[in-house]
Write an enzyme that holds these catalytic residues in place. Structure first.
Site, PDB file in Angstrom:
ATOM      1  CE  LYS A 239      -3.701  -1.952   2.773  1.00  0.00           C
ATOM      2  NZ  LYS A 239      -5.008  -1.732   2.306  1.00  0.00           N
ATOM      3  NE  ARG A 313     -10.471 -10.499  -0.936  1.00  0.00           N
ATOM      4  CZ  ARG A 313     -11.043  -9.750  -1.789  1.00  0.00           C
ATOM      5  NH1 ARG A 313     -11.295 -10.157  -2.983  1.00  0.00           N
ATOM      6  NH2 ARG A 313     -11.045  -8.629  -1.551  1.00  0.00           N
TER       7      ARG A 313
END
Length: 459
Positions: A239, A313
């Site tokens: 990021k 996830r």
């Protein structure tokens, strides 16, 4: 943190009545008020506008009563909206509201009184609210659960890594005589949690699978799962600085699941509870999992890693598979999973998914009833095409960014047994600014709605 409620001993100090008024109600109040109070109200220009406060002095010059203007609708933040404008004494709500309305308003007071004070204490005097005994337990339990979420999310990762998150869960287990187990590091491989291990292995603090079990063995099994990514750098798909700024909150799903477990145990709901939290840091090092890797999962499905920043996830996949192995009556997972959910619904409204329409509609209605709204999005089956992989059973990175909250939910659904009712809540877990009852920082969004639903389901 503090809830802002007076103790029983403070009841003897004769709390000051706190009176809510609408603009229409002001006229009725004037009819029964003394001439002195009417003149005071007129001189002050008090018109019972939302958030407006009028302090009425007694004959001796002391504080006798406080009036405040009500918001146009809702009860939850009525008291919170005036809290900072009141003299720092003890108050008692004086109104003809129903018990439910009073409970909501008093809860809002407690949420407005919250302060995160681990590193800096606020010693300034604050007002307290006396709670009627019929409301005290109900309101303080909800405040405690919501404050637990806020405290955990607000704590920087330096002091809340996977180990400390596990400690928080074990502490709750000990409070309620629940059984807890923590699987650490390479034990995850021998215990068949390869996806959790793959995401967390690069961090200096070992990944964990946290498990809590409570309740009667003969009761219906309720499984709660929470995403516990204590910090998310994005991994090798790193990021940027702004994207990483709030990533201490990426364990917000775990905080919600733990707080919901606390409420279930505190209220002794007639269920057998299983709480599962995969706790990791998504870090960068020489053994970090890579884009293009294919990793194993507990369910036996292979996952191609299209993006290491879609790690939530992945860790949830193993926990959901374990949750389903005992054939639970209901599985609920919470996760700060996608920015796409925020694009669709904003920061206040968690996205709700379920493979049972009656469950999603029940939770959404419960959220409306208790002023903790969620909104249902579809598990749109044709979008499964977007998470197909040419070399594995599934990929964690859809072929397009469109519908990202849905494709993430569809990924999770692959790890849930079709016959088991399942709910997925994609929540933000954060207030971006200060509002009445909602200070900037960590926040429980969807927690009370789900608990309200569970009380109805298992009543």
């Amino acid at each position: 943190m503090t809830h802002g409620f007076a103790t029983e001993s403070e009841r003897d100090t004769k709390p000051v009545p706190l009176v809510p008024l609408t603009a229409d109600g002001l006229a009725a109040w004037r009819e029964q008020a003394s001439p002195r109070d009417r003149r005071w109200q007129e001189s002050a220009g008090f018109a019972a506008k939302a958030g407006e406060v009028l302090v009425l002095p007694g004959e001796d010059g002391g504080l006798e009563r406080c009036l405040f203007g009500m918001q146009p609708e809702g009860c939850l933040y009525q008291l919170a909206s005036v809290q900072d404008r009141l003299p720092p004494v003890t108050y008692v709500l004086e109104c003809d509201w129903s018990e439910e309305q009073q409970a909501q308003a008093c809860l809002g007071w407690g949420l407005g009184a919250y302060r995160y004070e681990r590193y800096r204490r606020d010693e300034s005097p604050r007002p307290n609210l006396y709670l009627d005994p019929s409301l005290r337990e109900r309101v303080t339990r909800l405040c405690a659960a919501q404050s637990l979420v806020r405290d955990l999310v607000n704590t920087p990762t330096e002091h809340l890594g996977p180990e400390q998150l596990a400690d928080a869960a074990v502490s709750e287990a000990d409070r309620f005589d629940a059984h807890s187990r923590v699987i650490v590091g390479d034990e995850l491989l021998s215990e068949d949690f390869p996806a959790v291990h793959a995401v967390g292995r690069a961090a200096s603090r070992a990944p964990r699978l946290i498990e809590l079990d409570w309740g009667d063995e003969d009761a219906p099994l309720l499984a709660l799962v929470g995403k516990g990514v204590c910090f998310d750098t994005g991994g090798l798909d790193l990021k940027n600085a702004s994207g990483m700024a709030l990533m201490k909150k990426d364990m917000g799903g775990a905080a919600h699941a733990l707080a919901l477990a606390q409420l279930v145990m505190a209220h002794a709901l007639p269920v057998r509870l299983k709480l599962l939290i995969p706790a990791v840091e998504n870090s960068v090092s020489g053994n970090a999992y890579r884009p293009g890797d294919v990793i194993a999962t507990r369910k036996g499905l292979s996952v191609e890693i299209g993006n290491t920043d879609a790690e939530g996830r992945v860790v949830l996949s193993d926990a959901l598979a374990l949750a389903c192995e005992s054939r639970p009556d209901l599985v609920i997972d919470f996760a700060t999973l996608t920015g796409a959910a925020r694009v669709a619904l904003g920061t206040d409204l968690p996205a709700l998914f379920s493979n049972r329409d009656e469950v999603s509609s029940g939770i959404q209605q419960a959220g409306t009833d208790c002023e903790d709204p969620l909104w249902t999005l579809p598990l749109y089956a044709p979008y499964n095409e977007l998470i197909k992989s040419p070399i594995a059973d599934i990929t964690n990175n859809a072929k397009t960014g469109f519908g990202g909250a849905i494709t993430a939910a569809l990924f999770l659904q692959r790890f849930v047994e079709p016959g088991i009712p399942w709910v997925h809540i994609d929540t933000y877990a954060w207030n971006s600014g200060n509002r009445a009852g909602r200070p900037e920082g960590g926040e429980a969004l969807g927690l009370r709605a789900v608990f309200h639903y569970l009380r109805q389901r298992y009543s």
